[in-house]
Motif scaffolding. Structure first.
Motif, PDB file in Angstrom:
ATOM      1  N   ASP A   8       0.845  -1.192   0.000  1.00  0.00           N
ATOM      2  CA  ASP A   8       0.000   0.000   0.000  1.00  0.00           C
ATOM      3  C   ASP A   8       0.882   1.245   0.000  1.00  0.00           C
ATOM      4  O   ASP A   8       2.083   1.169   0.276  1.00  0.00           O
ATOM      5  N   LEU A   9       0.288   2.379  -0.301  1.00  0.00           N
ATOM      6  CA  LEU A   9       1.034   3.637  -0.244  1.00  0.00           C
ATOM      7  C   LEU A   9       1.531   3.874   1.169  1.00  0.00           C
ATOM      8  O   LEU A   9       0.791   3.699   2.138  1.00  0.00           O
ATOM      9  N   SER A  10       2.791   4.265   1.290  1.00  0.00           N
ATOM     10  CA  SER A  10       3.360   4.472   2.624  1.00  0.00           C
ATOM     11  C   SER A  10       2.969   5.822   3.220  1.00  0.00           C
ATOM     12  O   SER A  10       2.948   5.979   4.441  1.00  0.00           O
ATOM     13  N   ARG A  17      -6.707   9.870   1.285  1.00  0.00           N
ATOM     14  CA  ARG A  17      -7.517  10.520   0.259  1.00  0.00           C
ATOM     15  C   ARG A  17      -7.965   9.559  -0.842  1.00  0.00           C
ATOM     16  O   ARG A  17      -8.742   9.923  -1.710  1.00  0.00           O
ATOM     17  N   LEU A  18      -7.458   8.335  -0.803  1.00  0.00           N
ATOM     18  CA  LEU A  18      -7.767   7.355  -1.835  1.00  0.00           C
ATOM     19  C   LEU A  18      -8.630   6.228  -1.271  1.00  0.00           C
ATOM     20  O   LEU A  18      -8.620   5.988  -0.055  1.00  0.00           O
ATOM     21  N   PRO A  19      -9.364   5.524  -2.111  1.00  0.00           N
ATOM     22  CA  PRO A  19     -10.139   4.370  -1.618  1.00  0.00           C
ATOM     23  C   PRO A  19      -9.198   3.268  -1.145  1.00  0.00           C
ATOM     24  O   PRO A  19      -8.037   3.222  -1.567  1.00  0.00           O
TER      25      PRO A  19
END
Length: 322
Positions: A8-10, A17-19
């Motif tokens: 996932d984004l760190s 802000r993202l699902p």
């Protein structure tokens, strides 16, 4: 398997802000599709996660949660009906299927069925893989080797005669499979002052087996001590002749080297011993480095902490060196 491992984004702000990431759910659906189609590797991967998750392995539990209980029950039935003859070109997968069958039989209390499955997995016809591939897929959770699973099952029996049978399977895993865990268990059948104990423990320790590393560290510390009782054994003295006759202080140096290995695998008492050694010879920076290692090490997350108070001791000593 690869899709499940997509990170996932760190950055927490961007992530918020993202699902939510769908990677793990997609990975689960892909594995489900393969398993429903009867793919043995997918079934083995899922059920390995289920089995390890039942033992408290949190990463395995995360994978197991992707599958409904009714599907897991279906995969368990599929595991027992896999035609092993169709897997003759992938003998390592045959070993995994049989080992998993044994583990689930054992978990269900079906001891004799478990023994049969483990013994079938240990047959030379299933163990000889000409490709030299490892026992498990590179992205799969590691599965216990069948000789160790059978050894532990027999070792836990109340009958001393059955317990004695366990040694032969640990011996098979060690001498034929070059298995570090088997070497460590085999060493337990030998006196700690014997050449065989030293050889087996050294093999396990050299492969990174943590308890073996700690045992070997303590052994060489005893050898390095003055008037060591270990050296009263003739076979050990002969086995260590290269070390004892090399140069003065070699045994103590080797003991420190294994102490360093023990510290690398997260043993904080070993870190403290090395810190105190470097302080005694005036190496202040090395002294501080090992104290920092005690404070920063996350070994508590991997192992039951042997001496949790050492972190506070190290912090106080570091504060005193500033």
């Amino acid at each position: 398997m690869a899709t499940f491992k997509v990170p996932d984004l760190s950055n927490p702000e961007i992530r918020a802000r993202l699902p939510p990431s769908q990677h793990k759910e997609v990975a689960g659906m892909l594995l489900q599709g393969c398993a429903h189609a009867g793919d043995p590797l997918a079934i083995v991967h899922i059920l390995t996660a289920v089995y390890l998750g039942s033992l408290g392995n949190q990463p395995a539990q995360e994978i197991a949660r992707l599958f409904p209980q009714k599907d897991i029950a279906q995969y368990r039935q599929l595991l027992d009906t896999i035609d092993l003859q169709t897997l003759e070109k992938t003998p390592t997968l045959i070993v995994e299927v049989l080992t998993l069958r044994g583990l689930f039989f054992e978990q269900a209390g079906q001891k004799q069925e478990a023994i049969k499955a483990y013994q079938e997995a240990i047959k030379p016809s299933t163990l000889n893989d000409p490709t030299g591939r490892p026992l498990t897929h590179s992205m799969q959770f590691p599965l216990i080797a069948p000789w160790n699973a059978l050894g532990y099952l027999l070792k836990a029996d109340k009958d001393p005669k059955v317990q004695a049978e366990a040694q032969s399977y640990f011996q098979k895993g060690a001498l034929e499979g070059d298995d570090p865990l088997s070497y460590y268990e085999l060493a337990a059948y030998e006196p700690k002052t014997s050449e065989k104990w030293l050889r087996y423990t050294s093999k396990a320790a050299a492969s990174g087996h943590r308890p073996a590393i700690l045992d070997l560290t303590g052994f060489y510390q005893e050898v390095a001590a003055s008037n060591s009782s270990v050296l009263e054994n003739g076979s050990i003295r002969h086995a260590l002749n290269w070390l004892l006759t090399w140069r003065r202080g070699s045994a103590a140096k080797l003991a420190r080297e294994w102490l360093h290995v023990a510290s690398v695998v997260g043993h904080k008492p070993s870190m403290l011993q090395l810190a105190e050694y470097h302080k005694s010879i005036g190496h202040e920076e090395e002294y501080r480095n090992y104290l920092r290692m005690i404070v920063d090490s996350d070994s508590a997350a991997l192992y039951k902490e042997e001496a949790p108070q050492l972190v506070q001791v190290a912090r106080l000593r570091l504060a005193g060196t500033r």
